[in-house]
Design a protein around this motif. Structure first.
Motif, PDB file in Angstrom:
ATOM      1  N   ALA A  92      25.843  19.279 -13.875  1.00  0.00           N
ATOM      2  CA  ALA A  92      26.944  18.321 -13.998  1.00  0.00           C
ATOM      3  C   ALA A  92      27.398  18.195 -15.444  1.00  0.00           C
ATOM      4  CB  ALA A  92      26.504  16.952 -13.474  1.00  0.00           C
ATOM      5  N   GLY A  93      28.707  18.181 -15.635  1.00  0.00           N
ATOM      6  CA  GLY A  93      29.235  18.047 -16.988  1.00  0.00           C
ATOM      7  C   GLY A  93      30.609  17.406 -16.994  1.00  0.00           C
ATOM      8  N   ILE A  94      30.888  16.647 -18.052  1.00  0.00           N
ATOM      9  CA  ILE A  94      32.223  16.069 -18.235  1.00  0.00           C
ATOM     10  C   ILE A  94      32.688  16.386 -19.659  1.00  0.00           C
ATOM     11  CG2 ILE A  94      31.923  14.229 -16.516  1.00  0.00           C
ATOM     12  CD1 ILE A  94      31.332  12.294 -18.858  1.00  0.00           C
ATOM     13  N   LEU A  95      33.963  16.105 -19.959  1.00  0.00           N
ATOM     14  CA  LEU A  95      34.543  16.573 -21.229  1.00  0.00           C
ATOM     15  C   LEU A  95      34.519  15.533 -22.349  1.00  0.00           C
ATOM     16  CD1 LEU A  95      37.553  18.533 -19.744  1.00  0.00           C
ATOM     17  CD2 LEU A  95      35.675  19.522 -21.085  1.00  0.00           C
ATOM     18  N   GLY A  96      35.015  14.323 -22.072  1.00  0.00           N
ATOM     19  CA  GLY A  96      35.070  13.282 -23.111  1.00  0.00           C
ATOM     20  C   GLY A  96      35.884  13.678 -24.332  1.00  0.00           C
ATOM     21  N   ASN A  97      37.045  14.269 -24.093  1.00  0.00           N
ATOM     22  CA  ASN A  97      37.804  14.843 -25.207  1.00  0.00           C
ATOM     23  C   ASN A  97      38.507  13.820 -26.096  1.00  0.00           C
ATOM     24  OD1 ASN A  97      37.068  17.387 -24.610  1.00  0.00           O
ATOM     25  ND2 ASN A  97      38.913  17.913 -23.480  1.00  0.00           N
ATOM     26  N   GLY A  98      38.800  14.270 -27.297  1.00  0.00           N
ATOM     27  CA  GLY A  98      39.518  13.461 -28.280  1.00  0.00           C
ATOM     28  C   GLY A  98      38.944  13.743 -29.655  1.00  0.00           C
ATOM     29  N   LEU A  99      39.675  13.393 -30.688  1.00  0.00           N
ATOM     30  CA  LEU A  99      39.157  13.586 -32.045  1.00  0.00           C
ATOM     31  C   LEU A  99      37.901  12.737 -32.248  1.00  0.00           C
ATOM     32  CD1 LEU A  99      42.453  13.483 -34.149  1.00  0.00           C
ATOM     33  CD2 LEU A  99      40.953  15.473 -33.825  1.00  0.00           C
ATOM     34  N   ALA A 100      37.009  13.233 -33.070  1.00  0.00           N
ATOM     35  CA  ALA A 100      35.741  12.528 -33.305  1.00  0.00           C
ATOM     36  C   ALA A 100      35.976  11.089 -33.758  1.00  0.00           C
ATOM     37  CB  ALA A 100      34.910  13.279 -34.342  1.00  0.00           C
ATOM     38  N   THR A 101      37.035  10.880 -34.555  1.00  0.00           N
ATOM     39  CA  THR A 101      37.297   9.538 -35.070  1.00  0.00           C
ATOM     40  C   THR A 101      38.103   8.677 -34.100  1.00  0.00           C
ATOM     41  OG1 THR A 101      39.178  10.529 -36.210  1.00  0.00           O
ATOM     42  CG2 THR A 101      37.194  10.111 -37.523  1.00  0.00           C
ATOM     43  N   ASN A 115      26.048  14.841 -19.807  1.00  0.00           N
ATOM     44  CA  ASN A 115      25.804  16.247 -20.181  1.00  0.00           C
ATOM     45  C   ASN A 115      24.416  16.489 -20.769  1.00  0.00           C
ATOM     46  OD1 ASN A 115      28.500  16.239 -19.526  1.00  0.00           O
ATOM     47  ND2 ASN A 115      29.194  17.256 -21.394  1.00  0.00           N
ATOM     48  N   LEU A 116      23.876  15.507 -21.475  1.00  0.00           N
ATOM     49  CA  LEU A 116      22.556  15.702 -22.090  1.00  0.00           C
ATOM     50  C   LEU A 116      21.473  14.877 -21.374  1.00  0.00           C
ATOM     51  CD1 LEU A 116      20.596  16.737 -24.223  1.00  0.00           C
ATOM     52  CD2 LEU A 116      21.469  15.010 -25.803  1.00  0.00           C
ATOM     53  N   ASN A 117      21.685  13.556 -21.284  1.00  0.00           N
ATOM     54  CA  ASN A 117      20.662  12.734 -20.621  1.00  0.00           C
ATOM     55  C   ASN A 117      20.488  13.150 -19.163  1.00  0.00           C
ATOM     56  OD1 ASN A 117      20.564  11.403 -23.018  1.00  0.00           O
ATOM     57  ND2 ASN A 117      21.544   9.518 -22.310  1.00  0.00           N
ATOM     58  N   GLY A 118      21.602  13.475 -18.509  1.00  0.00           N
ATOM     59  CA  GLY A 118      21.538  13.873 -17.100  1.00  0.00           C
ATOM     60  C   GLY A 118      20.652  15.102 -16.908  1.00  0.00           C
ATOM     61  N   VAL A 119      20.757  16.039 -17.862  1.00  0.00           N
ATOM     62  CA  VAL A 119      19.919  17.246 -17.800  1.00  0.00           C
ATOM     63  C   VAL A 119      18.456  16.858 -18.028  1.00  0.00           C
ATOM     64  CG1 VAL A 119      19.414  19.451 -18.934  1.00  0.00           C
ATOM     65  CG2 VAL A 119      21.799  18.771 -18.527  1.00  0.00           C
ATOM     66  N   TYR A 120      18.259  16.013 -19.038  1.00  0.00           N
ATOM     67  CA  TYR A 120      16.888  15.584 -19.344  1.00  0.00           C
ATOM     68  C   TYR A 120      16.269  14.847 -18.164  1.00  0.00           C
ATOM     69  CZ  TYR A 120      12.983  12.937 -21.078  1.00  0.00           C
ATOM     70  OH  TYR A 120      11.748  12.390 -21.191  1.00  0.00           O
ATOM     71  N   TYR A 121      17.038  13.933 -17.542  1.00  0.00           N
ATOM     72  CA  TYR A 121      16.479  13.150 -16.422  1.00  0.00           C
ATOM     73  C   TYR A 121      16.046  14.059 -15.273  1.00  0.00           C
ATOM     74  CZ  TYR A 121      18.598   9.089 -18.755  1.00  0.00           C
ATOM     75  OH  TYR A 121      18.957   8.133 -19.664  1.00  0.00           O
ATOM     76  N   LEU A 122      16.864  15.075 -14.980  1.00  0.00           N
ATOM     77  CA  LEU A 122      16.475  15.968 -13.880  1.00  0.00           C
ATOM     78  C   LEU A 122      15.180  16.706 -14.232  1.00  0.00           C
ATOM     79  CD1 LEU A 122      17.289  16.943 -11.037  1.00  0.00           C
ATOM     80  CD2 LEU A 122      18.344  18.929 -12.123  1.00  0.00           C
ATOM     81  N   CYS A 123      15.046  17.092 -15.501  1.00  0.00           N
ATOM     82  CA  CYS A 123      13.803  17.744 -15.932  1.00  0.00           C
ATOM     83  C   CYS A 123      12.651  16.735 -15.914  1.00  0.00           C
ATOM     84  CB  CYS A 123      13.961  18.333 -17.334  1.00  0.00           C
ATOM     85  SG  CYS A 123      15.168  19.661 -17.401  1.00  0.00           S
ATOM     86  N   CYS A 157      30.853  19.474 -27.115  1.00  0.00           N
ATOM     87  CA  CYS A 157      30.138  20.516 -27.871  1.00  0.00           C
ATOM     88  C   CYS A 157      28.759  20.028 -28.326  1.00  0.00           C
ATOM     89  CB  CYS A 157      30.964  20.969 -29.071  1.00  0.00           C
ATOM     90  SG  CYS A 157      32.454  21.869 -28.612  1.00  0.00           S
ATOM     91  N   ALA A 158      28.698  18.782 -28.781  1.00  0.00           N
ATOM     92  CA  ALA A 158      27.409  18.247 -29.246  1.00  0.00           C
ATOM     93  C   ALA A 158      26.404  18.185 -28.101  1.00  0.00           C
ATOM     94  CB  ALA A 158      27.600  16.853 -29.843  1.00  0.00           C
ATOM     95  N   SER A 159      26.876  17.726 -26.945  1.00  0.00           N
ATOM     96  CA  SER A 159      25.957  17.593 -25.805  1.00  0.00           C
ATOM     97  C   SER A 159      25.507  18.966 -25.320  1.00  0.00           C
ATOM     98  CB  SER A 159      26.619  16.814 -24.674  1.00  0.00           C
ATOM     99  OG  SER A 159      27.764  17.506 -24.197  1.00  0.00           O
ATOM    100  N   LYS A 160      26.433  19.928 -25.285  1.00  0.00           N
ATOM    101  CA  LYS A 160      26.070  21.270 -24.811  1.00  0.00           C
ATOM    102  C   LYS A 160      25.160  21.972 -25.814  1.00  0.00           C
ATOM    103  CE  LYS A 160      28.261  21.390 -20.830  1.00  0.00           C
ATOM    104  NZ  LYS A 160      27.502  21.548 -19.566  1.00  0.00           N
ATOM    105  N   GLY A 161      25.419  21.729 -27.114  1.00  0.00           N
ATOM    106  CA  GLY A 161      24.569  22.339 -28.139  1.00  0.00           C
ATOM    107  C   GLY A 161      23.126  21.894 -28.021  1.00  0.00           C
ATOM    108  N   ALA A 162      22.937  20.636 -27.656  1.00  0.00           N
ATOM    109  CA  ALA A 162      21.577  20.090 -27.562  1.00  0.00           C
ATOM    110  C   ALA A 162      20.789  20.696 -26.407  1.00  0.00           C
ATOM    111  CB  ALA A 162      21.651  18.568 -27.403  1.00  0.00           C
ATOM    112  N   LEU A 163      21.504  21.267 -25.445  1.00  0.00           N
ATOM    113  CA  LEU A 163      20.809  21.775 -24.251  1.00  0.00           C
ATOM    114  C   LEU A 163      19.974  23.026 -24.538  1.00  0.00           C
ATOM    115  CD1 LEU A 163      23.575  21.335 -21.516  1.00  0.00           C
ATOM    116  CD2 LEU A 163      21.628  19.837 -22.032  1.00  0.00           C
TER     117      LEU A 163
END
Lengths: 254, 255
Positions: A92-101, A115-123, A157-163
């Motif tokens: 499962a993944g979502i985008l959450g787009n927009g400039l960082a600021t 994107n990150l916690n959801g992966v961790y919880y399943l593990c 990108c941050a969430s996917k990088g952490a995976l």
């Protein structure tokens, strides 16, 4: 021809559309019992029915993967339904787009939550079941965004990088339990998500055509392309491969 | 485990007479492919399998490659598994040794590709797979030419993929981890070295030649038609932990 996921039980999060749906259908065809997950109950039930009609085993479970308790309940549901769990596909993944600021803190938290916690919880809740079953495989659906940036995709990108390091840690720590962990990293794949993703690009009208031109093979990927790679990592075909990430991107990352 | 059917496909495997190369030939043949094994020594292949034909070829000789593949018709798959290793400390490394390693491991990969690209059958996705090595990513004392040639292969995989996609050919690689072969005998025959080395591999053992067959079949089949320019590490997790805390003495001369 024998089925290569016979006697396996897989949980695939975010499998009511796109890549997750393709993975669930592919795994079911190869003999696995699949837990289909998402928040769209109507869609999930329909996929469940279709898989069962075709002679497969499937059960839909409605859960928001950013909720630890819902994921824990889903893992218990899988065991109740199919008596064990051997394959985890946090997808499962979502985008959450927009400039960082400019994105809201809620958007940041929600994107990292799915994107990150959801992966961790399943593990977190699924790995003990894999250990009980004598081993299994974890196939994390990351992204080429694990390795490169996209305009206005900071949370994604941050969430996917952490995976990727999370996957490597699981590969290292759970190898002794006969568990392998790998990541698939799709590039431009024709799913509902990609059409939302392009809206964040300054050249939204032309970016898909330009992206196709950036691939070596001259096309967008299909959800089935990704499902085949997931099948490779979930099955004994990759029995000595762990801690690896594979991009399925038509060559964009070359 | 049998899901991949390569019936009707023709594969050329360089180094098909070597230990890993021959295991790959058998894997392709078992999946239904017709296999042509190129190697300087063909005794392992000769008469061993109805679907595998041996063609004697010195892969360090580019002109020899042309004549070796002359009679091969249309192909679907090219696997470059030929590889040699000559190890020596940097101050003692001979130019001839460097050239031999580079000729067999890297130069022949390119010229085989050059020779065979026009032979790929039209209408389906062609597959090229180079057998690289995790030593392209992890250093080993003494293995200067070997590791550099394998790093070159990884770069060549990426580069060829950018050009051959337009010809409907995917180019990928497999990076085996330490595999039990004659090349690594010095490591696995020494019980102490072996167990210390295996302790650094998350899956707790060295690879067997057959471990590389599954990834090869994936990369040679239509399961991977959207995968190109990639190298799959088949190493029991060794590169993912970057062989942390490995004693350099354990690596010496024993990739």
């Amino acid at each position: 021809m024998s089925k290569i996921l016979e006697n396996q039980v897989a949980i695939i999060t975010g499998s009511t559309s796109g890549m997750g749906e393709a993975i669930a259908r592919r795994f079911a065809k190869q003999g696995a019992a699949v837990v289909i997950n998402g928040t769209n109950e109507e869609r999930g039930k329909k996929i469940e029915e279709e898989i069962v009609q075709e002679g497969g085993k499937a059960a839909f479970y409605k859960a928001d993967v950013s909720s630890a308790s819902e994921v824990e309940a889903m893992v218990d549901f899988a065991v109740e339904q199919f008596s064990k769990v051997t394959i985890l596909v946090p997808n499962a993944g979502i985008l959450g787009n927009g400039l960082a600021t400019e994105i809201s803190l809620e958007t940041w938290d929600k994107t990292l939550g799915v994107n990150l916690n959801g992966v961790y919880y399943l593990c977190r809740y699924g790995l003990p079941k894999l250990i009980e079953a004598g081993g299994g495989t974890v196939v994390i659906n990351a992204s080429i965004a694990s390795f490169k940036s996209f305009p206005q995709h900071p949370a994604y990108c941050a969430s996917k990088g952490a995976l990727i390091p999370l996957m490597k840690n699981i590969a290292q720590d759970y190898a002794e339990h006969n568990i392998r962990a790998n990541a698939i990293c799709p590039g431009p794949v024709d799913t509902p998500l990609i059409w939302d993703s392009v809206k964040a690009f300054p050249n939204a009208d032309s970016i898909i055509d330009e992206t196709i031109g950036m691939t070596c093979v001259g096309r967008l990927g299909t959800p089935d392309d990704v499902a085949e790679a997931a099948l490779f990592f979930a099955s004994d075909q990759s029995s000595f491969v762990t801690g690896a990430s594979l991009t399925i991107d038509g060559g964009i990352m070359t | 485990m049998k899901t991949i059917d390569l019936t009707g496909k023709t594969a050329v495997v360089s180094g098909g007479g070597g230990e890993i190369g021959y295991a790959l030939c058998v894997g392709l043949a078992d999946a239904g492919a017709k296999v042509v094994a190129l190697d300087i020594k063909t005794d392992r292949v000769d008469g061993s399998n109805d679907r595998i034909t041996a063609v004697r070829s010195d892969l360090s000789d580019i002109a020899g490659i042309s004549s070796a593949v002359e009679d091969i018709g249309e192909i679907d798959i090219l696997v470059h598994a030929a590889g040699v290793n000559i190890a020596a400390p940097v101050t003692e490394f001979e130019e001839q040794a460097w050239d031999t390693v580079f000729d067999v491991n890297l130069k022949s990969a390119f010229f085989l590709t050059k020779e065979l690209v026009p032979r790929f059958r039209a209408g389906c996705t062609g597959k090229i797979v180079f057998i690289s090595s995790i030593s392209a990513r992890l250093g080993y004392p003494g293995l200067h030419a070997y590791t550099a040639s394998k790093g070159g292969l990884d770069a060549l995989i990426r580069n060829l993929s950018t050009e051959l996609g337009a010809k409907n050919i995917c180019v990928n690689g497999i990076a085996p981890g330490t595999t039990k072969t004659g090349m690594t005998k010095g490591l696995w025959e020494d019980e102490k070295k072996c167990s210390a080395h295996e302790a650094t591999i998350p899956m707790g053992r060295m690879a067997d030649c057959k471990d590389h067959v599954g990834p090869l079949l994936f990369l040679c089949s239509d399961m991977s038609d959207y995968v190109t320019g990639q190298v799959v590490c088949c190493d029991g997790g060794l590169t993912s932990v970057q062989a942390d805390f490995i004693n350099l003495n354990l690596r010496e001369g024993n990739e």
